[in-house]
Design an enzyme around this catalytic site. Structure first.
Site, mmCIF file in Angstrom:
data_model
loop_
_atom_site.group_PDB
_atom_site.id
_atom_site.type_symbol
_atom_site.label_atom_id
_atom_site.label_comp_id
_atom_site.label_asym_id
_atom_site.label_seq_id
_atom_site.Cartn_x
_atom_site.Cartn_y
_atom_site.Cartn_z
ATOM 1 N N SER A 1 13.876 6.025 -13.218
ATOM 2 C CA SER A 1 14.730 6.193 -12.037
ATOM 3 C C SER A 1 14.674 4.894 -11.240
ATOM 4 C CB SER A 1 14.206 7.352 -11.181
ATOM 5 O OG SER A 1 14.796 7.359 -9.892
ATOM 6 N N TYR B 1 7.356 12.018 -7.311
ATOM 7 C CA TYR B 1 8.435 11.630 -8.212
ATOM 8 C C TYR B 1 8.428 10.121 -8.458
ATOM 9 C CZ TYR B 1 13.234 11.136 -9.972
ATOM 10 O OH TYR B 1 14.347 10.839 -10.716
#
Length: 258
Positions: free
Chosen positions: A140, A153
């Site tokens: 990401s 995350y």
């Protein structure tokens, strides 16, 4: 140039919805045979009706037992493996670090990082037996930029980059390419949930939060699941045969995250 997946045998984790669904469809359309896993029974059933040629296993990648069964099923269905797409992941909690429950941290790491390891350790012998191939991990932009209120995350997605680059060096002599894709703000239900949660934390409207997020992107745009699928196809195809150990951002030029 046309990027073909003809003849490739592919496993896509979390392949029944979102980015995984787009990746699965793209590979099938370009000639691959694909086996997917997912934890969403409804999504798996919908995908079965839409693309019955895609074989499926209900599996949670954070479970070693489930992953063992996934690759047993894939071996039976595909007869081998050329490409693994480690797509499975969850958003994890949106909160200040002092407010994150340890069990929520652990669950995020279990799916986003441990699950990638569990899948890769089963896929690698199969890909080596095929004479080489490609492993594509989903990281990401939160794996190259700091992301307030999303520490579990972001930590997992930074770790994906280290896993990718280390594995590329390790597996290169066996002709296995390993890369990761770092999506930006991908349109869909998942980002809508993340924006809503962050809006609640900051006391802002979801529209204001999304506008702030897009402000940090050079092209002032979001990306689509198909943009990510196209990149995965390129990396797995012959056109990407000399690309390994890379973290490729598909984000419109994100400079910071809010």
């Amino acid at each position: 140039m046309h990027y073909s997946a003809k003849g490739l045998r592919v496993v896509v984790s979390a392949g029944a919805a979102g980015i995984g669904r787009a990746i699965t469809r793209t590979f099938v359309e370009q000639g691959a045979r694909v086996h997917i896993c997912d934890v969403d029974d409804a999504a798996l059933e919908a995908f079965r009706r839409e693309m019955p040629e895609v074989t499926r296993t209900r599996a949670d990648v954070s479970s070693v037992t489930d992953v063992e069964r996934l690759f047993q099923d894939a071996e039976r269905s595909l007869g081998g493996l050329d490409v693994l797409v480690n797509n499975a992941g969850i958003a994890g909690p949106t909160a200040r670090v002092e407010d994150i429950r340890p069990e929520d941290w652990d669950r995020c790491i279990a799916v986003d990082l441990n699950g990638m390891f569990y899948c890769t350790r089963k896929a690698m012998p199969m890909i080596k037996a095929a004479g080489g191939g490609s492993i594509i991990n989903l990281s990401s932009i939160a794996g190259r930029l700091g992301f307030a209120l999303r520490t579990p995350y972001s930590a997992a997605k930074w770790a994906v980059v280290g896993f990718t680059q280390s594995l590329a060096v390790e597996a290169g002599p066996d002709k296995v390419r390993v890369n990761c894709i770092q999506p930006g703000i991908v349109e869909g239900e998942r980002i809508d949930r993340i924006v809503a949660a962050k809006a609640g934390q900051l006391g802002l409207s979801p529209e204001k939060v999304l506008a702030q997020m897009v402000e940090g992107i050079a092209l002032k745009s979001t990306v689509t699941a198909q943009d990510i699928a196209n990149t995965a196809l390129f990396l797995a195809s012959d056109a990407g045969r000399h690309i390994s150990g890379q973290a490729i951002s598909v984000c419109g030029g994100a400079r910071y995250l809010v």
